[in-house]
Scaffold this motif. Structure first.
Motif, PDB file in Angstrom:
ATOM      1  N   CYS A 347       0.826  -1.193   0.000  1.00 55.56           N
ATOM      2  CA  CYS A 347       0.000   0.000   0.000  1.00 55.56           C
ATOM      3  C   CYS A 347       0.867   1.253   0.000  1.00 55.56           C
ATOM      4  O   CYS A 347       2.089   1.188   0.104  1.00 55.56           O
ATOM      5  CB  CYS A 347      -0.937  -0.023   1.205  1.00 55.56           C
ATOM      6  SG  CYS A 347      -2.163  -1.362   1.119  1.00 55.56           S
ATOM      7  N   SER A 348       0.233   2.386  -0.089  1.00 53.60           N
ATOM      8  CA  SER A 348       0.938   3.651  -0.197  1.00 53.60           C
ATOM      9  C   SER A 348       1.463   4.119   1.152  1.00 53.60           C
ATOM     10  O   SER A 348       0.749   4.062   2.164  1.00 53.60           O
ATOM     11  CB  SER A 348      -0.003   4.718  -0.775  1.00 53.60           C
ATOM     12  OG  SER A 348       0.570   5.998  -0.685  1.00 53.60           O
ATOM     13  N   ALA A 349       2.694   4.618   1.161  1.00 59.12           N
ATOM     14  CA  ALA A 349       3.253   5.198   2.386  1.00 59.12           C
ATOM     15  C   ALA A 349       2.584   6.517   2.709  1.00 59.12           C
ATOM     16  O   ALA A 349       2.567   6.955   3.866  1.00 59.12           O
ATOM     17  CB  ALA A 349       4.754   5.403   2.214  1.00 59.12           C
ATOM     18  N   GLY A 350       2.001   7.175   1.706  1.00 61.41           N
ATOM     19  CA  GLY A 350       1.317   8.437   1.930  1.00 61.41           C
ATOM     20  C   GLY A 350      -0.078   8.266   2.482  1.00 61.41           C
ATOM     21  O   GLY A 350      -0.511   9.023   3.363  1.00 61.41           O
ATOM     22  N   VAL A 351      -0.815   7.260   1.986  1.00 61.28           N
ATOM     23  CA  VAL A 351      -2.177   6.968   2.461  1.00 61.28           C
ATOM     24  C   VAL A 351      -2.294   5.447   2.628  1.00 61.28           C
ATOM     25  O   VAL A 351      -2.791   4.758   1.735  1.00 61.28           O
ATOM     26  CB  VAL A 351      -3.252   7.515   1.492  1.00 61.28           C
ATOM     27  CG1 VAL A 351      -3.476   8.986   1.706  1.00 61.28           C
ATOM     28  CG2 VAL A 351      -2.896   7.247   0.030  1.00 61.28           C
ATOM     29  N   PRO A 352      -1.852   4.898   3.742  1.00 66.66           N
ATOM     30  CA  PRO A 352      -1.893   3.447   3.942  1.00 66.66           C
ATOM     31  C   PRO A 352      -3.307   2.881   3.796  1.00 66.66           C
ATOM     32  O   PRO A 352      -4.302   3.569   4.046  1.00 66.66           O
ATOM     33  CB  PRO A 352      -1.379   3.292   5.381  1.00 66.66           C
ATOM     34  CG  PRO A 352      -0.549   4.499   5.623  1.00 66.66           C
ATOM     35  CD  PRO A 352      -1.228   5.611   4.869  1.00 66.66           C
ATOM     36  N   CYS A 353      -3.371   1.623   3.406  1.00 65.85           N
ATOM     37  CA  CYS A 353      -4.668   0.953   3.272  1.00 65.85           C
ATOM     38  C   CYS A 353      -5.349   0.832   4.622  1.00 65.85           C
ATOM     39  O   CYS A 353      -4.699   0.608   5.653  1.00 65.85           O
ATOM     40  CB  CYS A 353      -4.474  -0.437   2.670  1.00 65.85           C
ATOM     41  SG  CYS A 353      -3.858  -0.429   0.972  1.00 65.85           S
ATOM     42  N   GLN A 354      -6.675   0.935   4.614  1.00 61.34           N
ATOM     43  CA  GLN A 354      -7.470   0.847   5.829  1.00 61.34           C
ATOM     44  C   GLN A 354      -8.495  -0.281   5.716  1.00 61.34           C
ATOM     45  O   GLN A 354      -9.139  -0.455   4.675  1.00 61.34           O
ATOM     46  CB  GLN A 354      -8.205   2.174   6.085  1.00 61.34           C
ATOM     47  CG  GLN A 354      -7.295   3.383   6.254  1.00 61.34           C
ATOM     48  CD  GLN A 354      -6.459   3.303   7.514  1.00 61.34           C
ATOM     49  OE1 GLN A 354      -6.929   2.856   8.568  1.00 61.34           O
ATOM     50  NE2 GLN A 354      -5.211   3.748   7.419  1.00 61.34           N
ATOM     51  N   ASN A 355      -8.635  -1.029   6.808  1.00 62.08           N
ATOM     52  CA  ASN A 355      -9.669  -2.060   6.928  1.00 62.08           C
ATOM     53  C   ASN A 355      -9.596  -3.097   5.796  1.00 62.08           C
ATOM     54  O   ASN A 355     -10.567  -3.361   5.087  1.00 62.08           O
ATOM     55  CB  ASN A 355     -11.066  -1.430   6.957  1.00 62.08           C
ATOM     56  CG  ASN A 355     -12.126  -2.398   7.461  1.00 62.08           C
ATOM     57  OD1 ASN A 355     -11.846  -3.300   8.256  1.00 62.08           O
ATOM     58  ND2 ASN A 355     -13.356  -2.234   6.988  1.00 62.08           N
ATOM     59  N   VAL A 356      -8.424  -3.697   5.663  1.00 65.39           N
ATOM     60  CA  VAL A 356      -8.240  -4.818   4.735  1.00 65.39           C
ATOM     61  C   VAL A 356      -8.385  -6.111   5.528  1.00 65.39           C
ATOM     62  O   VAL A 356      -7.749  -6.282   6.569  1.00 65.39           O
ATOM     63  CB  VAL A 356      -6.861  -4.758   4.060  1.00 65.39           C
ATOM     64  CG1 VAL A 356      -6.647  -5.975   3.158  1.00 65.39           C
ATOM     65  CG2 VAL A 356      -6.726  -3.475   3.248  1.00 65.39           C
ATOM     66  N   LYS A 357      -9.222  -7.024   5.050  1.00 70.13           N
ATOM     67  CA  LYS A 357      -9.508  -8.260   5.770  1.00 70.13           C
ATOM     68  C   LYS A 357      -9.094  -9.474   4.949  1.00 70.13           C
ATOM     69  O   LYS A 357      -9.398  -9.563   3.749  1.00 70.13           O
ATOM     70  CB  LYS A 357     -10.998  -8.343   6.097  1.00 70.13           C
ATOM     71  CG  LYS A 357     -11.502  -7.241   7.015  1.00 70.13           C
ATOM     72  CD  LYS A 357     -12.993  -7.366   7.267  1.00 70.13           C
ATOM     73  CE  LYS A 357     -13.508  -6.245   8.169  1.00 70.13           C
ATOM     74  NZ  LYS A 357     -14.972  -6.333   8.376  1.00 70.13           N
ATOM     75  N   LEU A 358      -8.407 -10.410   5.619  1.00 66.11           N
ATOM     76  CA  LEU A 358      -8.085 -11.710   5.036  1.00 66.11           C
ATOM     77  C   LEU A 358      -8.834 -12.764   5.833  1.00 66.11           C
ATOM     78  O   LEU A 358      -8.610 -12.917   7.030  1.00 66.11           O
ATOM     79  CB  LEU A 358      -6.581 -11.977   5.094  1.00 66.11           C
ATOM     80  CG  LEU A 358      -5.653 -10.996   4.373  1.00 66.11           C
ATOM     81  CD1 LEU A 358      -4.198 -11.361   4.641  1.00 66.11           C
ATOM     82  CD2 LEU A 358      -5.928 -10.967   2.880  1.00 66.11           C
ATOM     83  N   SER A 359      -9.726 -13.484   5.177  1.00 65.09           N
ATOM     84  CA  SER A 359     -10.539 -14.481   5.867  1.00 65.09           C
ATOM     85  C   SER A 359     -10.495 -15.802   5.109  1.00 65.09           C
ATOM     86  O   SER A 359     -10.974 -15.895   3.972  1.00 65.09           O
ATOM     87  CB  SER A 359     -11.988 -13.982   5.971  1.00 65.09           C
ATOM     88  OG  SER A 359     -12.818 -14.946   6.587  1.00 65.09           O
ATOM     89  N   ASN A 360      -9.881 -16.816   5.745  1.00 70.22           N
ATOM     90  CA  ASN A 360      -9.768 -18.145   5.132  1.00 70.22           C
ATOM     91  C   ASN A 360      -9.123 -18.067   3.739  1.00 70.22           C
ATOM     92  O   ASN A 360      -9.724 -18.438   2.730  1.00 70.22           O
ATOM     93  CB  ASN A 360     -11.134 -18.826   5.054  1.00 70.22           C
ATOM     94  CG  ASN A 360     -11.682 -19.166   6.430  1.00 70.22           C
ATOM     95  OD1 ASN A 360     -10.928 -19.502   7.346  1.00 70.22           O
ATOM     96  ND2 ASN A 360     -12.988 -19.061   6.585  1.00 70.22           N
ATOM     97  N   VAL A 361      -7.906 -17.592   3.750  1.00 70.98           N
ATOM     98  CA  VAL A 361      -7.109 -17.559   2.520  1.00 70.98           C
ATOM     99  C   VAL A 361      -6.174 -18.760   2.561  1.00 70.98           C
ATOM    100  O   VAL A 361      -5.168 -18.765   3.270  1.00 70.98           O
ATOM    101  CB  VAL A 361      -6.325 -16.238   2.415  1.00 70.98           C
ATOM    102  CG1 VAL A 361      -5.448 -16.234   1.163  1.00 70.98           C
ATOM    103  CG2 VAL A 361      -7.289 -15.045   2.384  1.00 70.98           C
ATOM    104  N   LYS A 362      -6.522 -19.794   1.817  1.00 75.77           N
ATOM    105  CA  LYS A 362      -5.815 -21.070   1.866  1.00 75.77           C
ATOM    106  C   LYS A 362      -5.128 -21.319   0.533  1.00 75.77           C
ATOM    107  O   LYS A 362      -5.667 -21.971  -0.360  1.00 75.77           O
ATOM    108  CB  LYS A 362      -6.779 -22.206   2.197  1.00 75.77           C
ATOM    109  CG  LYS A 362      -7.543 -22.000   3.509  1.00 75.77           C
ATOM    110  CD  LYS A 362      -8.561 -23.110   3.742  1.00 75.77           C
ATOM    111  CE  LYS A 362      -9.350 -22.892   5.016  1.00 75.77           C
ATOM    112  NZ  LYS A 362     -10.380 -23.943   5.224  1.00 75.77           N
ATOM    113  N   LEU A 363      -3.925 -20.786   0.403  1.00 74.97           N
ATOM    114  CA  LEU A 363      -3.159 -20.897  -0.826  1.00 74.97           C
ATOM    115  C   LEU A 363      -1.855 -21.625  -0.567  1.00 74.97           C
ATOM    116  O   LEU A 363      -1.207 -21.396   0.463  1.00 74.97           O
ATOM    117  CB  LEU A 363      -2.862 -19.504  -1.391  1.00 74.97           C
ATOM    118  CG  LEU A 363      -4.073 -18.678  -1.850  1.00 74.97           C
ATOM    119  CD1 LEU A 363      -3.693 -17.221  -2.030  1.00 74.97           C
ATOM    120  CD2 LEU A 363      -4.656 -19.242  -3.138  1.00 74.97           C
ATOM    121  N   THR A 364      -1.465 -22.469  -1.497  1.00 81.34           N
ATOM    122  CA  THR A 364      -0.217 -23.217  -1.326  1.00 81.34           C
ATOM    123  C   THR A 364       0.698 -23.007  -2.512  1.00 81.34           C
ATOM    124  O   THR A 364       0.263 -22.771  -3.643  1.00 81.34           O
ATOM    125  CB  THR A 364      -0.494 -24.724  -1.166  1.00 81.34           C
ATOM    126  OG1 THR A 364      -1.158 -25.215  -2.342  1.00 81.34           O
ATOM    127  CG2 THR A 364      -1.356 -24.998   0.060  1.00 81.34           C
TER     128      THR A 364
END
Length: 398
Positions: A347-364
């Motif tokens: 994300c941006s150092a000037g305006v960081p991301c807000q309220n990003v959610k990771l839910s059951n991310v099952k990657l291999t």
């Protein structure tokens, strides 16, 4: 009394038949015959249908046809117009014969438009791809897209195939309530800039049960895209499903309300992605992005936010993006990654991301859980998801 009642019933019934009629305009009657050029036949049929009293259907029967660029423009007197094609229609391979048209087939300023049938619209892109110089020239000339749908309301595109466009296959601009159902989009994996469906400044776009295989983004959202649904889409090869790129220009409009669900993405460069330019004046917001129930098959970057998007090094990554990203959910994302870093949140150092959610991310990746690389983002994790590791990349790592 009975006689009056019966007469009234007959009058109403006949009125329903009249208002429900659909007049058919067969392009053959306008000189559009198989193995011939139907450019003027389609233009004439459109003019007749557009000015007609009843809803119209322009019919193109099975067969092979040639057609130059056409502009089918409203507003129309007819309450609705359908183009129903079962034919295979080929564009000129020579870009000079496209007369610089932005789209091969342009439909503009129409309410209740439908494009349907089992026809194939072949842009003959392989004859023109070598003219694409955008990887070397920032001021490159864009080649012609297959379709442009602009300022349409309450419209449907269904069942047709877009093949080998010279540029984007479909460009959607300024539309309200437009649906794409069961269409097929195909181009070679190495074809440049052949995005499947690009959406800009439109509200209520729905893409369902569609197959897209291209050399670029299967679906891309430009600025001003609002309330977009992508469901049951099969994507690959290509660059995945993308929001952006945005932030390059000063007067862009916010992107709000995207849902991508029940999709399969296979053998692509990216899976689901948000991308913004650094060092550019755009200050819009990207909010309410929801990605759910997505199967990844050998996708190099399955989940990615990239606010340092800078193709061909045409920008300065040391200056942070000004685009604000918030309320983004990645839920029930599963499958295989082509790289160890299956989740990348830069994300941006000037305006960081807000309220990003990771839910059951099952990657291999090669049988092991992927890792997440994060910068200027503190995702909320629910269920199984890779924990963030600090990334060191340009402005995002600053």
């Amino acid at each position: 009394m009975k006689i009056i009642t019966c007469a009234l019933f007959v009058f109403l019934a006949s009125s329903i038949v009249v208002t429900g009629q659909k007049k058919v305009y067969d392009i053959a009657t306008y000189g559009g015959l198989p193995n011939g050029d139907i450019t003027q036949a389609l233009i004439k049929a459109w003019k007749a249908a557009c000015t007609g009293r009843y809803p119209g259907r322009i019919f193109i029967k099975k067969g092979k046809y040639r057609m130059g660029d056409v502009q089918l423009k409203g507003p129309c007197k007819a309450r609705s117009i359908e183009i129903y094609s079962d034919g295979t229609i080929e564009a000129p391979g020579d870009i000079a014969l496209m007369h610089g048209a932005p789209q091969w087939i342009r439909v503009e300023y129409v309410n209740h438009f439908t494009l349907a049938g089992h026809g194939i619209f072949d842009g003959r892109g392989p004859a023109a791809y070598h003219h694409n110089t955008c990887s070397k020239n920032v001021n490159c000339k864009m080649l012609t897209m297959n379709f442009g749908f602009s300022f349409l309301n309450n419209s449907v595109i269904r069942d047709v195939t877009s093949k080998d466009s010279k540029n984007f296959h479909v460009n959607v601009l300024g539309c309200n309530n437009i649906a794409f159902k069961n269409i097929k989009i195909t181009a070679p994996e190495d074809s440049p800039n052949t995005d499947g469906i690009h959406i800009g400044r439109s509200n209520g776009v729905r893409i369902r049960n569609t197959q897209i295989a291209t050399g670029d983004d299967c679906i891309s959202l430009g600025d001003g895209s609002v309330n977009v649904l992508v469901e049951g889409v099969t994507c690959g090869p290509g660059h995945g499903i993308s929001v952006g790129s945005v932030g390059k220009f000063k007067h862009e409009e916010p992107i709000h309300g995207l849902t991508v669900k029940n999709c399969t993405i296979s053998n692509t460069m990216n899976g689901v992605r948000i991308k913004t330019w650094p060092a550019e004046p755009g200050t819009i917001s990207i909010t309410k992005m929801h990605f759910e129930n997505i199967l990844m098959k050998n996708v190099s970057n399955p989940v990615i936010i990239d606010q340092e998007y800078c193709p061909w090094n045409q920008c300065n990554k040391k200056i942070p993006s000004k685009v604000r990203i918030s309320d983004v959910t990645f839920k029930n994302i599963r499958g295989t990654s082509g790289t160890k870093e299956g989740v990348t949140l830069i994300c941006s150092a000037g305006v960081p991301c807000q309220n990003v959610k990771l839910s059951n991310v099952k990657l291999t990746y090669r049988g092991k859980q992927v890792v997440a690389k994060c910068a200027n983002a503190m995702p909320i994790v629910k269920g199984i998801a890779p924990a963030c590791q600090r990334a060191r990349r340009g402005a995002a790592a600053a």
